[in-house]
Design a protein around this motif. Structure first.
Motif, mmCIF file in Angstrom:
data_model
loop_
_atom_site.group_PDB
_atom_site.id
_atom_site.type_symbol
_atom_site.label_atom_id
_atom_site.label_comp_id
_atom_site.label_asym_id
_atom_site.label_seq_id
_atom_site.Cartn_x
_atom_site.Cartn_y
_atom_site.Cartn_z
ATOM 1 N N GLY A 204 1.152 2.182 -12.901
ATOM 2 C CA GLY A 204 1.925 2.400 -14.130
ATOM 3 C C GLY A 204 2.000 1.328 -14.961
ATOM 4 O O GLY A 204 1.111 1.166 -15.931
ATOM 5 N N PRO A 205 3.099 0.478 -14.773
ATOM 6 C CA PRO A 205 3.163 -0.641 -15.690
ATOM 7 C C PRO A 205 2.159 -1.497 -15.983
ATOM 8 O O PRO A 205 1.585 -2.023 -16.979
ATOM 9 C CB PRO A 205 4.380 -1.269 -15.326
ATOM 10 C CG PRO A 205 5.190 -0.114 -14.450
ATOM 11 C CD PRO A 205 4.228 0.478 -13.790
ATOM 12 N N LEU A 206 1.356 -1.919 -14.832
ATOM 13 C CA LEU A 206 0.330 -2.843 -14.902
ATOM 14 C C LEU A 206 -0.721 -2.362 -15.431
ATOM 15 O O LEU A 206 -1.692 -3.007 -16.012
ATOM 16 C CB LEU A 206 0.012 -3.571 -13.413
ATOM 17 C CG LEU A 206 1.146 -4.130 -12.746
ATOM 18 C CD1 LEU A 206 0.670 -4.826 -11.457
ATOM 19 C CD2 LEU A 206 1.716 -5.288 -13.730
ATOM 20 N N ALA A 207 -1.134 -0.983 -15.102
ATOM 21 C CA ALA A 207 -2.443 -0.428 -15.650
ATOM 22 C C ALA A 207 -2.042 -0.205 -17.325
ATOM 23 O O ALA A 207 -2.973 -0.126 -17.935
ATOM 24 C CB ALA A 207 -2.394 0.994 -14.857
ATOM 25 N N GLY A 208 -0.879 -0.079 -17.599
ATOM 26 C CA GLY A 208 -0.359 0.210 -19.095
ATOM 27 C C GLY A 208 -0.946 -1.043 -19.744
ATOM 28 O O GLY A 208 -1.240 -1.119 -20.832
ATOM 29 N N ARG B 220 0.640 -1.175 0.066
ATOM 30 C CA ARG B 220 -0.036 -0.002 -0.143
ATOM 31 C C ARG B 220 0.726 1.258 0.041
ATOM 32 O O ARG B 220 0.311 2.393 0.410
ATOM 33 C CB ARG B 220 -1.009 0.240 1.110
ATOM 34 C CG ARG B 220 -1.769 -1.071 1.323
ATOM 35 C CD ARG B 220 -2.917 -1.463 0.461
ATOM 36 N NE ARG B 220 -3.753 -2.394 0.537
ATOM 37 C CZ ARG B 220 -4.830 -2.637 -0.354
ATOM 38 N NH1 ARG B 220 -4.969 -1.922 -1.485
ATOM 39 N NH2 ARG B 220 -5.484 -3.892 -0.084
ATOM 40 N N GLY B 221 2.106 1.237 -0.451
ATOM 41 C CA GLY B 221 2.991 2.352 -0.547
ATOM 42 C C GLY B 221 2.984 2.974 -1.860
ATOM 43 O O GLY B 221 2.272 2.834 -2.564
ATOM 44 N N ASP B 222 3.657 4.088 -1.769
ATOM 45 C CA ASP B 222 3.683 4.878 -2.921
ATOM 46 C C ASP B 222 4.391 4.067 -4.279
ATOM 47 O O ASP B 222 3.878 4.311 -5.282
ATOM 48 C CB ASP B 222 4.462 6.129 -2.639
ATOM 49 C CG ASP B 222 3.882 7.198 -1.891
ATOM 50 O OD1 ASP B 222 2.621 6.851 -1.829
ATOM 51 O OD2 ASP B 222 4.493 8.119 -1.227
ATOM 52 N N VAL B 223 5.539 3.499 -3.820
ATOM 53 C CA VAL B 223 6.233 2.768 -5.010
ATOM 54 C C VAL B 223 5.311 1.606 -5.500
ATOM 55 O O VAL B 223 5.212 1.275 -6.585
ATOM 56 C CB VAL B 223 7.569 2.176 -4.507
ATOM 57 C CG1 VAL B 223 8.102 1.617 -5.671
ATOM 58 C CG2 VAL B 223 8.328 3.521 -3.899
ATOM 59 N N ALA B 224 4.655 0.948 -4.714
ATOM 60 C CA ALA B 224 3.815 -0.103 -4.731
ATOM 61 C C ALA B 224 2.505 0.411 -5.908
ATOM 62 O O ALA B 224 2.194 -0.288 -6.641
ATOM 63 C CB ALA B 224 3.330 -0.948 -3.764
ATOM 64 N N ARG B 225 2.129 1.393 -5.388
ATOM 65 C CA ARG B 225 0.955 2.158 -6.189
ATOM 66 C C ARG B 225 1.484 2.295 -7.410
ATOM 67 O O ARG B 225 0.599 2.386 -8.460
ATOM 68 C CB ARG B 225 0.323 3.099 -5.362
ATOM 69 C CG ARG B 225 -0.918 3.893 -6.093
ATOM 70 C CD ARG B 225 -1.710 4.694 -4.881
ATOM 71 N NE ARG B 225 -0.886 5.850 -4.535
ATOM 72 C CZ ARG B 225 -0.428 5.576 -3.288
ATOM 73 N NH1 ARG B 225 -0.559 4.806 -2.284
ATOM 74 N NH2 ARG B 225 0.423 6.831 -2.989
ATOM 75 N N GLY B 226 2.703 2.855 -7.595
ATOM 76 C CA GLY B 226 3.245 3.425 -8.886
ATOM 77 C C GLY B 226 3.341 2.188 -9.844
ATOM 78 O O GLY B 226 3.098 2.225 -11.083
#
Length: 395
Positions: free
Chosen positions: A71-75, A61-67
């Motif tokens: 980011g790549p997975l949403a892409g 649930r951190g910023d990097v995990a959310r990124g």
């Protein structure tokens, strides 16, 4: 000349009426290729598109995990390559993978963001399913994400060491977060091979059509041997009909049956299976060219045969051999290098290449190469075959 052509057309019309009543012609020219195209396109997996479903468990649930997720997975989801499903626990994700509900699962462990910010090793878990390709794609995406973050960490540590100071965790974390959110500095665009080739349905329709067009093309020129055996050829020669006229009539039958067989397959696979052959004018020219090539080869074989059975056997052997080496049963991109090089000697490969060009969005001009090669094959083999077949008529 006009009288000879009319006589040839009369002979061809008579033979075509007989062929329409011959069930074996309908079976070999239409039913068999259409049936096999349907079976191949429905039973074999679709090779045109790839789509996976990934379960994502974000325990950090951190910023990097959310990124990573945004980011790549949403892409992947935006590119319609994958569907992302969020799950609460690793056990739930494993159960979904085992049940075949998702292609693979990605687990982000607790403390992932803090480890990245501190410049410490951080792990991501990929739970693979039956599809090895889906798992490899997931690993590749995560590895690319990790490489970007690692590059930032290395740069920060290198700069700190050069300045003679210890790396600032807060600065490293902020830069790592920026690396996650920033777009990649280099974007590589590649045109997929599938964009320049026919779909699986179109490919199987084309490959079966070009395989059986050789069997369809034999029915006209085989009539020479049949009529010689039945004695009707001698009665035709007793009339004021030149041997060349009889040959022309038989060749016209082969050409018409071959072209009709190809046309029926094109129309049927388009309407019934959803095949997309491309530009109609280019497809029509390609159909005529491959029909001419098949007729020429069939005429050549008949010219060297002594009986109908012998000619039919030779045509079957040649047709199957050319089909195997020409890529009628699998795409030549999957074949060994030597076999792929040999395929350019077969009309099957040139026909499928022409279909790929047209189905990939090209017009008539894009298929002129295959059309020219097929026409040349038909003219050369047909010319030699007519010279040899003449002995069947005058003997």
């Amino acid at each position: 000349m006009g009288r000879s052509m009319r006589a040839a057309l009369v002979i061809a019309a008579k033979d075509l009426r007989q062929k329409l009543r011959d069930r074996s012609v309908l079976l070999m020219a239409v039913a068999a290729p259409l049936g096999l195209a349907f079976l191949f396109s429905t039973m074999l997996p679709n090779q045109d598109t790839f789509h996976a479903t990934y379960a994502v468990v974000d325990q950090d649930r951190g910023d990097v995990a959310r990124g990573l997720v945004d980011g790549p997975l949403a892409g992947l989801e935006e590119a319609d390559v994958a569907t992302i499903e969020t799950m609460a626990t690793e056990a739930e994700a494993r159960a979904a993978v085992d049940a075949g509900e998702v292609s693979a699962a990605i687990v982000i462990a607790p403390g992932f963001t803090s480890s990245v910010r501190a410049g410490e090793p951080a792990e991501l878990l990929v739970i693979g399913g039956p599809s090895g390709l889906a798992s490899e794609i997931a690993r590749s995406v995560l590895a690319s994400f990790g490489s970007r973050v690692t590059a930032v960490q290395v740069a920060v540590h290198t700069a700190a060491e050069a300045a003679g100071t210890a790396p600032d965790p807060a600065t490293a974390g902020a830069l790592a977060q920026a690396a996650v959110e920033a777009p990649p500095p280099i974007v590589v665009e590649a045109e997929a091979a599938a964009d320049r080739s026919a779909s699986s349905i179109t490919f199987y329709g084309a490959s079966m059509a070009v395989l059986f067009v050789f069997f369809a093309a034999q029915f006209g020129v085989l009539g020479l041997l049949a009529e010689r055996r039945n004695g009707t050829l001698a009665r035709m020669l007793a009339a004021p009909i030149a041997p060349a006229t009889i040959l022309l009539g038989k060749v016209l039958v082969s050409l018409v049956v071959a072209a009709v067989s190809m046309t029926v397959i094109v129309v049927a696979t388009t309407l019934l299976l959803g095949a997309d052959w491309g530009d109609p004018l280019g497809v029509a020219a390609l159909v005529v060219a491959v029909s001419l090539a098949a007729t020429g080869i069939a005429t050549l074989i008949v010219g060297f045969a002594r009986t109908e059975d012998q000619a039919s056997s030779f045509i079957a052997i040649v047709a199957m051999t050319l089909a195997i080496f020409g890529g009628s049963f699998f795409r030549m991109s999957q074949a060994p290098e030597g076999m792929a090089a040999f395929s350019i000697l077969t009309p099957h490969a040139w026909f499928i290449r022409g279909v790929d060009e047209l189905a990939g969005g090209g017009g008539l001009v894009s298929a002129l190469g295959p059309i020219a090669v097929l026409t040349l094959v038909g003219v050369v083999t047909g010319g030699i075959g007519l010279l040899r077949a003449r002995r069947v008529v005058v003997r």
